[in-house]
Design an enzyme around this catalytic site. Structure first.
Site, PDB file in Angstrom:
ATOM      1  N   LYS A  91       0.833  -1.197   0.000  1.00  0.00           N
ATOM      2  CA  LYS A  91       0.000   0.000   0.000  1.00  0.00           C
ATOM      3  C   LYS A  91       0.874   1.256   0.000  1.00  0.00           C
ATOM      4  CE  LYS A  91      -3.865   1.922   2.703  1.00  0.00           C
ATOM      5  NZ  LYS A  91      -4.777   1.664   3.851  1.00  0.00           N
ATOM      6  N   LEU A 122      -6.130   8.540   3.456  1.00  0.00           N
ATOM      7  CA  LEU A 122      -6.462   7.164   3.856  1.00  0.00           C
ATOM      8  C   LEU A 122      -7.805   7.050   4.571  1.00  0.00           C
ATOM      9  CD1 LEU A 122      -3.062   5.752   5.266  1.00  0.00           C
ATOM     10  CD2 LEU A 122      -3.815   5.934   2.889  1.00  0.00           C
ATOM     11  N   SER A 158      -9.301   1.976   2.765  1.00  0.00           N
ATOM     12  CA  SER A 158      -8.381   2.778   1.992  1.00  0.00           C
ATOM     13  C   SER A 158      -7.346   1.959   1.223  1.00  0.00           C
ATOM     14  CB  SER A 158      -7.655   3.758   2.924  1.00  0.00           C
ATOM     15  OG  SER A 158      -6.919   3.074   3.932  1.00  0.00           O
ATOM     16  N   ILE A 163      -7.506   0.995  10.090  1.00  0.00           N
ATOM     17  CA  ILE A 163      -7.813   1.705  11.326  1.00  0.00           C
ATOM     18  C   ILE A 163      -9.305   1.658  11.627  1.00  0.00           C
ATOM     19  CG2 ILE A 163      -8.134   4.005  10.299  1.00  0.00           C
ATOM     20  CD1 ILE A 163      -6.665   5.181  12.723  1.00  0.00           C
ATOM     21  N   GLY A 164     -10.094   1.364  10.586  1.00  0.00           N
ATOM     22  CA  GLY A 164     -11.536   1.264  10.787  1.00  0.00           C
ATOM     23  C   GLY A 164     -12.208   0.318   9.824  1.00  0.00           C
ATOM     24  N   GLY A 165     -11.401  -0.425   9.040  1.00  0.00           N
ATOM     25  CA  GLY A 165     -11.956  -1.360   8.065  1.00  0.00           C
ATOM     26  C   GLY A 165     -11.207  -1.387   6.756  1.00  0.00           C
ATOM     27  N   SER A 166     -10.066  -0.726   6.683  1.00  0.00           N
ATOM     28  CA  SER A 166      -9.397  -0.483   5.403  1.00  0.00           C
ATOM     29  C   SER A 166      -8.671  -1.672   4.807  1.00  0.00           C
ATOM     30  CB  SER A 166      -8.423   0.691   5.541  1.00  0.00           C
ATOM     31  OG  SER A 166      -9.121   1.899   5.690  1.00  0.00           O
TER      32      SER A 166
END
Length: 564
Positions: free
Chosen positions: A133, A182, A208, A229-232
């Site tokens: 990434k 992101l 992201s 960090i939240g689903g990326s």
């Protein structure tokens, strides 16, 4: 080039990116926009040899690693094959950022020579190309993270994860597209543009880590590294029919990567693998942990790969497991294909002798809200500080031009005081304690004498949505707040015949009504559908093992019932 504006920086970067592509790997007749599913085009392109097609169509990473270790396929052959397919993928779905062919092939040749001379592999990932990434720093390359402002800022050192990959014998070979900052669940920025979903290019690839998801789905990489960090990691994995692990925080080294809200470490981002096989997820985690990354990253947990945990010693040895299942999170009811995936998964597990019970999503809205508030405690200042250098605009939507978007991303606040942030930390701790107590209490209802072994639920309340329509929901963020490892896994695809619109008169709220309104089975045609499995903090090995069990149960059940 000396650039005075962000537009000049972008123009220069795009020229350099195009120049890095070998001309012979360019498609002679790219499909027009009316061709939505482009996954089969690499096979038809004439660019890949039959052996290269065989290599890139080998989705089981264990098979690839065995052939590399036994010199049946050389690293140069495998790296070249995946590089060609990655470049084809890029022309179709716009998934790449950094392209460094000669560097990667030089590394592959060194590995081949080592194996030929010594008869031994360099490490457990010997010869395997791995994509990264565009926030994972490679010395001498740019990691822009979707910022035009960061073009021309060359990394001075390899990130720790890159050092670890080299030590494990891998071949880093491309970097992949991300959204600006992101902090989005779709992938678009002003530098490289928008990444498309290979199954249906009118749909998003997720974010992201959307470039990784699209690339791996096109079989242009056997393993990609995203961040979450939240689903990326899980959004791109699910939206592209892949497997993706969000490990426990600090299990995989993060040091040396660039990031948004860097310095905010109370709700950390984590690196995790995306692969076309669950074997790729396991191979990555075992290999990284085997390199003792805590010797290079001071925040990395000193915890070796736990074979006993992988054998599910605390979960009945994997026999007669009990899974909790989340049908909705109390905020948004999933679309019909997601609900069908939940039903099929439950039936598959029960057919194999496991138990599935309904799981109440305890305070998932509060878990979502507290994480979002921690993220945004100073995010606006952080982002504006970066953008101020060139005057690059901050994106406020992932929408297509002239296309109305639903609310997307997390709203930015003007910032809060340190004391207010401490109160959020206290609230998060209390929520974690309450959730742990509820999990422990489930032992009274599982029938195994243990609490639920894992929880299965949606990754999002929709399959890959049209561009600009991806909202961030609590289905992923709740587990980040709790720091529970999660693994996304594929189940099915949207079927307009089976997944018809279900009339509803009542809704859980505005977001639920909004989500309901965007569903049309024809719009989502071909979109992959997946779920995620979560367990408690640092149960990463158990999560991988239980996902393997779920995956096999699904394969057996679908084969027995003729389900595609």
């Amino acid at each position: 080039m000396t650039a005075n504006t962000w537009q000049e920086l972008v123009a220069d970067k795009r020229r350099r990116q195009q120049a890095a592509i070998p001309p012979e790997w360019m498609l002679q007749s790219p499909p027009d926009q009316s061709v939505l599913d482009v996954r089969g085009i690499p096979e038809q392109s004439g660019i890949l040899s039959q052996q290269e097609l065989e290599i890139t169509n080998t989705t089981d990473v264990d098979v690839l690693l065995h052939k590399l270790a036994t010199a049946q396929w050389s690293s140069v052959e495998v790296t070249t094959a995946f590089y060609k397919r990655a470049i084809i993928a890029h022309q179709l779905v716009n998934c790449l950022t950094e392209i460094f062919v000669e560097r990667a092939l030089r590394r592959a040749r060194e590995l081949d020579e080592h194996l030929q001379k010594t008869g031994k592999v360099v490490g457990p990932l010997h010869g395997l190309p791995i994509s990264l990434k565009d926030q994972i720093c490679n010395k001498g390359l740019e990691a822009t993270m979707g910022y035009a402002t960061w073009i021309g800022k060359y990394s001075k050192e390899d990130a720790v994860i890159v050092q670890v990959l080299y030590a494990a014998g891998a071949v880093p070979f491309v970097m992949t597209n991300v959204p600006q900052t992101l902090l989005w669940s779709e992938t678009y920025n002003l530098v490289y543009g928008r990444t498309l979903n290979p199954a249906n290019r009118t749909l998003g690839a997720g974010g992201s880590s959307g470039g990784e998801g699209a690339l791996v789905a096109m079989r242009g990489s056997p393993i990609g590294i995203g961040s979450d960090i939240g689903g990326s990691v899980r959004y791109p994995s699910t939206f592209n029919g892949l497997y993706g692990l969000r490990p426990s925080a600090s299990r995989v080294p993060y040091s040396g990567c660039v990031n948004s809200t860097e310095g905010q470490d109370s709700a950390p981002s984590v690196l995790g693998p995306i692969s076309g096989s669950i074997s790729g997820v396991k191979a990555f985690m075992k290999a990284v942990i085997a390199q003792q990354p805590w010797l290079l990253d001071p925040l990395c947990i000193r915890k070796k790969w736990d074979e006993e945990a992988y054998a599910l010693s605390e979960h009945g040895g994997g026999k007669q497991l009990c899974f909790g299942i989340i049908w909705d999170d109390g905020m948004v009811v999933p679309h019909p294909p997601i609900l069908r995936a939940l039903r099929v998964t439950k039936a598959a597990l029960e057919a194999a002798g496991h138990t599935v019970i309904d799981w109440h999503p305890l305070k998932h809205k509060e878990l979502f809200d507290v994480l979002a508030d921690i993220w945004m405690s100073a995010a606006l200042e952080d982002i504006n500080t970066v953008l101020a250098e060139t005057g690059e605009p901050r994106l406020t939507s992932m929408a297509l031009e002239n296309n109305a978007a639903v609310e997307t991303g997390v709203p930015y606040s003007e910032g809060i005081s340190a004391y207010q942030l401490w109160q959020l930390h206290k609230k998060r701790i209390a929520l974690r304690e309450e959730y742990l107590a509820a999990w422990r209490a489930s032992a009274n209802t599982t029938g195994t004498g243990r609490p639920v072994d894992a929880i299965i639920g949606p990754v999002a309340p929709y399959a890959a949505p049209p561009h600009g329509k991806a909202t961030i929901a609590a289905y992923t963020m709740a587990w980040n707040t709790l720091n529970y490892p999660c693994c996304a896994f594929p189940v099915t695809t949207v079927d307009p015949v089976q997944d018809v619109v279900q009339p509803r008169d009542t809704f859980l709220g505005d977001h639920d009504k909004q989500n309901y309104a965007i569903y049309n089975p024809e719009t989502f045609r071909n979109a992959p559908v997946g779920l995620q499995l979560a367990a408690q903090t640092l149960e990463d090995e158990a999560v991988i093992a239980m996902t393997e069990i779920v995956d096999q149960c699904l394969r057996d059940y679908k084969a027995a019932h003729g389900i595609v």
